[in-house]
Write an enzyme that holds these catalytic residues in place. Structure first.
Site, PDB file in Angstrom:
ATOM      1  N   GLU A 329       0.839  -1.193   0.000  1.00  0.00           N
ATOM      2  CA  GLU A 329       0.000   0.000   0.000  1.00  0.00           C
ATOM      3  C   GLU A 329       0.876   1.244   0.000  1.00  0.00           C
ATOM      4  O   GLU A 329       1.731   1.405   0.882  1.00  0.00           O
ATOM      5  CB  GLU A 329      -0.900   0.046   1.235  1.00  0.00           C
ATOM      6  N   CYS A 330       0.695   2.111  -0.981  1.00  0.00           N
ATOM      7  CA  CYS A 330       1.313   3.430  -1.045  1.00  0.00           C
ATOM      8  C   CYS A 330       2.840   3.365  -0.914  1.00  0.00           C
ATOM      9  O   CYS A 330       3.537   3.150  -1.902  1.00  0.00           O
ATOM     10  CB  CYS A 330       0.697   4.359  -0.012  1.00  0.00           C
TER      11      CYS A 330
END
Length: 455
Positions: A329-330
């Site tokens: 994530e990210c």
């Protein structure tokens, strides 16, 4: 028995509600109370300060990400063993998904919890006008219980007198604190907000505690305690635990530390044994793992150290080549691209894992949105997803044959309404941060890892 609770809200962003919330938490803990902290909205950083001060893991409460029922249940489950709950709001009190209503706002969460609200108002550039602002909040939504006011950024005794007199005449809510400006440590900031507490040196942590003490001494804690709400809430659904069936490595260090506590709990309930490792410092992955999670954070800050740790990069690439599920994530997405460049104007690209055929470039523009997508890829399969994105970077030089796992109906993603690069047939990494409130997504992630374990 219902746990006493209150919400610390701001008239706007930037009025000092995080400082006030931390000060209140610190003061209550100092009285021997077990304080359960919460943060409204998707923020990862403020909860790290709550946890530092209270010694209890702070939880996020976000109706968009979680749904209303899950907000209440998360609150109830986290409050077990606590004496009092303190909820820090987000943005201004009524700021939510749109201007048409206050869905997902601090006010929305306060109503769900039946919690009284303490309003923090910044008086830096006003005196009597502070009362007009406060009066507007009192009348804006009569369903909400505004219980008191804390005035921040007051210049001195004369200024404090003007503000207090105006509030006493026009608003008639108890003024629980008038906080003088100066003499307190400003919390260190970075391009995405405050620096996570995990990264702060011991000296800096002491300064934050000192700031909390300075502020709490200007708040009437006894009166504040008397205003806490104790409304009973609907009974939470019992949480079932599945026997261990997969061992998952979770990146946790100075570069990767954006995790919802509820997500980690949901993975454990779904049968995951979580083991933590550092892509910055460790030379190899934990032994006997069946999956890897690379959460959000700031890989751009220590990109040089991540680049130099080729042993870890090779270990992650080897695991991916063997079909091990990998979820990023990210910040995790950024680490899995070919390179990261542009942090603080640096031109040289730092080589990353290269499992995604694209490059990360830091920008000066903030991407901040709630997101919604249809998933049709590895790990989550076919599912409707809600999440959020929060970053100062862009994904560039994307290979033409890249496969995307998410089709966005809300948000920006990585390119043209798409997000979530597929990594082979068993992994994905996206800008979107997800909350595993229902447990369904956690179940699917653990299912993927358990399937790899059975091979």
């Amino acid at each position: 028995m219902p746990v006493p609770r209150l919400v610390i809200a701001g008239a706007t962003s930037g009025v000092g509600k995080t400082t006030v919330a931390i000060a209140v938490m610190h003061a209550l803990k100092g009285r021997g109370l077990k304080v359960q902290p919460f943060k409204v909205g998707p923020d990862f950083i403020d909860p790290s300060y709550h946890t530092l001060v209270t010694g209890r893991q702070s939880r996020n409460l976000d109706p968009w990400l979680m749904g209303e029922r899950a907000v209440v249940e998360s609150f109830q489950n986290a409050c077990k063993g606590a004496d009092i709950a303190v909820v820090e709001g987000v943005m201004g009190l009524f700021d939510g998904m749109s201007g048409k209503d206050d869905f997902a706002s601090t006010a929305h969460v306060a109503r769900l919890l039946g919690a009284p609200v303490i309003l923090v108002v910044d008086a830096a550039k006003a005196a009597r006008s502070v009362a007009a602002v406060a009066l507007g909040f009192v009348h804006f939504d009569r369903r909400l219980k505004l219980a008191g006011i804390i005035v921040n950024n007051v210049a001195g005794d004369r200024h404090a007198g003007y503000v207090a007199d105006a509030l006493a005449e026009k608003v008639r809510l108890p003024v629980l604190g008038i906080i003088r400006r100066g003499q307190r440590a400003a919390m260190e900031e970075r391009h995405l907000g405050l620096v996570p507490a995990q990264e702060l040196a011991q000296k800096r942590r002491k300064e934050i505690i000192g700031a909390a003490k300075y502020v709490q001494d200007q708040i009437d804690i006894d009166r504040l305690l008397g205003l806490c709400g104790k409304n009973p809430l609907a009974k939470a659904t019992p949480q079932k635990q599945i026997p261990k069936r997969a061992r998952i490595a979770v990146a946790l260090d100075e570069s990767f530390n954006f995790y919802y506590a509820d997500n980690l709990d949901a993975l454990r309930r779904s049968g995951a044994e979580l083991v933590f490792f550092s892509p910055v410092s460790d030379k190899k992955l934990p032994a006997g793992i069946d999956g890897i999670i690379l959460g959000g954070g700031f890989p751009e800050v220590l990109a040089d150290r991540l680049e130099k740790n080729r042993e870890m990069i090779k270990a992650v690439a080897k695991a991916a080549g063997e079909g091990m599920p990998i979820y990023g994530e990210c910040g995790g997405l950024m680490y899995l691209t070919r390179s990261i460049s542009g942090y603080k104007g640096e031109k040289r690209a730092r080589k990353m894992a290269g499992l995604i055929d694209a490059d990360t470039v830091m920008t000066s523009r903030l991407t901040l949105n709630y997101t919604e997508a249809q998933s049709d890829g590895p790990i989550f399969g076919s599912a409707r997803l809600r999440g959020h994105e929060f970053h100062y970077s862009a994904i560039e030089n994307i290979a033409g044959d890249s496969r995307f796992a998410y089709s966005l109906t809300r948000g920006k993603g990585v390119a043209d309404g798409r997000d979530g690069f597929c990594i082979g047939d068993s992994g994905l990494a996206a800008y979107m941060h997800l909350h595993f409130a229902s447990g369904r997504l956690a179940q699917r992630l653990v299912d993927s890892c358990a399937g790899y374990a059975r091979r």
